[in-house]
Write a protein that holds these residues in place. Structure first.
Motif, mmCIF file in Angstrom:
data_model
loop_
_atom_site.group_PDB
_atom_site.id
_atom_site.type_symbol
_atom_site.label_atom_id
_atom_site.label_comp_id
_atom_site.label_asym_id
_atom_site.label_seq_id
_atom_site.Cartn_x
_atom_site.Cartn_y
_atom_site.Cartn_z
ATOM 1 N N GLY A 11 0.832 -1.199 0.000
ATOM 2 C CA GLY A 11 0.000 0.000 0.000
ATOM 3 C C GLY A 11 0.864 1.245 0.000
ATOM 4 O O GLY A 11 1.921 1.276 -0.622
ATOM 5 N N THR A 12 0.438 2.259 0.708
ATOM 6 C CA THR A 12 1.198 3.515 0.761
ATOM 7 C C THR A 12 2.166 3.538 1.944
ATOM 8 O O THR A 12 2.830 4.541 2.183
ATOM 9 N N THR A 13 2.233 2.434 2.669
ATOM 10 C CA THR A 13 3.075 2.373 3.855
ATOM 11 C C THR A 13 4.518 2.048 3.490
ATOM 12 O O THR A 13 4.860 1.872 2.324
ATOM 13 N N LYS A 14 5.343 1.936 4.496
ATOM 14 C CA LYS A 14 6.708 1.450 4.346
ATOM 15 C C LYS A 14 6.789 0.157 5.141
ATOM 16 O O LYS A 14 6.636 0.172 6.364
ATOM 17 N N PHE A 15 6.943 -0.948 4.454
ATOM 18 C CA PHE A 15 7.013 -2.265 5.090
ATOM 19 C C PHE A 15 8.152 -3.020 4.421
ATOM 20 O O PHE A 15 7.968 -4.042 3.766
ATOM 21 N N ASP A 16 9.371 -2.486 4.608
ATOM 22 C CA ASP A 16 10.563 -3.051 3.977
ATOM 23 C C ASP A 16 10.796 -4.496 4.395
ATOM 24 O O ASP A 16 11.313 -5.295 3.610
ATOM 25 N N GLU A 17 10.410 -4.838 5.612
ATOM 26 C CA GLU A 17 10.603 -6.211 6.078
ATOM 27 C C GLU A 17 9.866 -7.201 5.177
ATOM 28 O O GLU A 17 10.393 -8.268 4.854
ATOM 29 N N LEU A 18 8.669 -6.853 4.735
ATOM 30 C CA LEU A 18 7.928 -7.735 3.831
ATOM 31 C C LEU A 18 8.641 -7.858 2.491
ATOM 32 O O LEU A 18 8.812 -8.964 1.974
ATOM 33 N N ILE A 19 9.054 -6.735 1.928
ATOM 34 C CA ILE A 19 9.743 -6.773 0.624
ATOM 35 C C ILE A 19 11.036 -7.585 0.734
ATOM 36 O O ILE A 19 11.329 -8.431 -0.124
ATOM 37 N N ASN A 20 11.811 -7.351 1.792
ATOM 38 C CA ASN A 20 13.057 -8.101 1.981
ATOM 39 C C ASN A 20 12.792 -9.589 2.181
ATOM 40 O O ASN A 20 13.538 -10.434 1.683
ATOM 41 N N THR A 21 11.719 -9.929 2.868
ATOM 42 C CA THR A 21 11.382 -11.331 3.111
ATOM 43 C C THR A 21 10.955 -12.031 1.824
ATOM 44 O O THR A 21 11.407 -13.146 1.536
ATOM 45 N N VAL A 22 10.101 -11.383 1.046
ATOM 46 C CA VAL A 22 9.605 -12.000 -0.193
ATOM 47 C C VAL A 22 10.735 -12.264 -1.180
ATOM 48 O O VAL A 22 10.672 -13.224 -1.940
ATOM 49 N N ASP A 122 -13.046 -16.561 8.459
ATOM 50 C CA ASP A 122 -14.165 -16.604 7.518
ATOM 51 C C ASP A 122 -13.810 -17.392 6.257
ATOM 52 O O ASP A 122 -14.675 -17.617 5.409
ATOM 53 N N GLY A 123 -12.532 -17.782 6.105
ATOM 54 C CA GLY A 123 -12.118 -18.632 4.992
ATOM 55 C C GLY A 123 -11.700 -17.907 3.725
ATOM 56 O O GLY A 123 -11.585 -18.534 2.673
ATOM 57 N N TYR A 124 -11.421 -16.595 3.808
ATOM 58 C CA TYR A 124 -11.119 -15.821 2.609
ATOM 59 C C TYR A 124 -9.641 -15.672 2.295
ATOM 60 O O TYR A 124 -9.284 -15.325 1.174
ATOM 61 N N LEU A 125 -8.769 -15.879 3.267
ATOM 62 C CA LEU A 125 -7.347 -15.644 3.045
ATOM 63 C C LEU A 125 -6.524 -16.441 4.043
ATOM 64 O O LEU A 125 -7.056 -17.030 4.984
ATOM 65 N N TYR A 126 -5.221 -16.445 3.789
ATOM 66 C CA TYR A 126 -4.255 -16.948 4.753
ATOM 67 C C TYR A 126 -3.506 -15.747 5.298
ATOM 68 O O TYR A 126 -3.358 -14.741 4.602
ATOM 69 N N TYR A 127 -3.017 -15.859 6.534
ATOM 70 C CA TYR A 127 -2.205 -14.775 7.061
ATOM 71 C C TYR A 127 -1.046 -15.337 7.866
ATOM 72 O O TYR A 127 -1.081 -16.473 8.332
ATOM 73 N N CYS A 128 -0.009 -14.525 7.979
ATOM 74 C CA CYS A 128 1.197 -14.916 8.697
ATOM 75 C C CYS A 128 1.974 -13.652 9.033
ATOM 76 O O CYS A 128 1.494 -12.540 8.785
ATOM 77 N N ASN A 129 3.183 -13.822 9.540
ATOM 78 C CA ASN A 129 4.097 -12.705 9.681
ATOM 79 C C ASN A 129 5.310 -13.006 8.804
ATOM 80 O O ASN A 129 5.372 -14.077 8.186
ATOM 81 N N CYS A 130 6.255 -12.113 8.759
ATOM 82 C CA CYS A 130 7.397 -12.310 7.856
ATOM 83 C C CYS A 130 8.180 -13.573 8.176
ATOM 84 O O CYS A 130 8.621 -14.274 7.264
ATOM 85 N N SER A 131 8.302 -13.897 9.451
ATOM 86 C CA SER A 131 9.114 -15.064 9.817
ATOM 87 C C SER A 131 8.454 -16.393 9.445
ATOM 88 O O SER A 131 9.134 -17.409 9.360
ATOM 89 N N THR A 132 7.159 -16.395 9.209
ATOM 90 C CA THR A 132 6.474 -17.653 8.880
ATOM 91 C C THR A 132 5.974 -17.701 7.428
ATOM 92 O O THR A 132 5.286 -18.650 7.054
ATOM 93 N N LEU A 133 6.331 -16.704 6.627
ATOM 94 C CA LEU A 133 5.818 -16.629 5.249
ATOM 95 C C LEU A 133 6.220 -17.838 4.410
ATOM 96 O O LEU A 133 5.380 -18.421 3.730
ATOM 97 N N SER A 134 7.479 -18.229 4.423
ATOM 98 C CA SER A 134 7.884 -19.353 3.559
ATOM 99 C C SER A 134 7.168 -20.638 3.953
ATOM 100 O O SER A 134 6.742 -21.404 3.081
ATOM 101 N N ASN A 135 7.003 -20.887 5.266
ATOM 102 C CA ASN A 135 6.269 -22.086 5.707
ATOM 103 C C ASN A 135 4.819 -22.043 5.257
ATOM 104 O O ASN A 135 4.257 -23.056 4.838
ATOM 105 N N LEU A 136 4.197 -20.875 5.351
ATOM 106 C CA LEU A 136 2.808 -20.749 4.921
ATOM 107 C C LEU A 136 2.687 -21.048 3.429
ATOM 108 O O LEU A 136 1.795 -21.778 3.009
ATOM 109 N N ILE A 137 3.586 -20.495 2.626
ATOM 110 C CA ILE A 137 3.542 -20.728 1.178
ATOM 111 C C ILE A 137 3.667 -22.219 0.875
ATOM 112 O O ILE A 137 2.951 -22.755 0.033
#
Length: 166
Positions: A11-22, A122-137
């Protein structure tokens, strides 16, 4: 080989941790193992310059900061990975895209986490934090996600209002 796109938005935020993790080899390989090979990063209000060289199963990696509309990137994506902002989540769900929401643990009074948890339950999405993203994928089953049908935006707005105390 067919192109399978992943669109990442902060979005319009700064979330470098997500970009670096992905863009870590671990996450790129997990996505590649699921057939994804094109990554588009919307990095928001950041001065980060992600490595856009093809690697780890990705033929194309590109990024941009902000755009008046991310609708085109969202609609062409096969998977959306998003921060937990209500606007980004709603846009992906209304576009009927499989959605993984990554919460920002650095936020105080994280109402975004509550929204992600509710939409997950509600069954619409998955969620995690940066440290668990690869496991979730690796573990997610996108066929189990419900399509966000009809105009349910009002229910999300009601939920956000309730969480915010309005």
């Amino acid at each position: 080989m067919a192109t399978k796109k992943v669109f990442v938005t902060v979005g319009t935020t700064k979330f470098d941790e997500l970009i670096n993790t992905v863009t870590t080899p671990e996450v790129l390989k997990a996505l590649s193992n699921r057939g994804y090979n094109h990554l588009i990063l919307q990095i928001g209000n950041s001065s980060l310059k992600p490595d856009s060289s093809p690697r780890d199963g990705f033929q194309q990696i590109e990024y941009f900061n902000l755009s008046p509309s991310i609708g085109e990137q969202m609609s062409s994506a096969d998977l959306v990975i998003s921060h937990a902002g209500a606007g980004s989540c709603l846009e992906a769900l209304e576009a009927r895209k499989p959605l993984v929401v990554v919460t920002n643990e650095l936020l105080m009074d994280n109402h975004q986490l509550e929204l992600a948890e509710q939409l997950f339950h509600d069954g619409y999405l998955y969620y995690c934090n940066c440290s668990t993203l690869s496991n979730l994928i690796e573990d997610m089953d996108l066929t189990k996600l419900k399509l966000f049908t009809g105009d349910r935006s009002h229910k999300i707005v009601e939920f956000i209002d309730r969480v915010m105390g309005f």
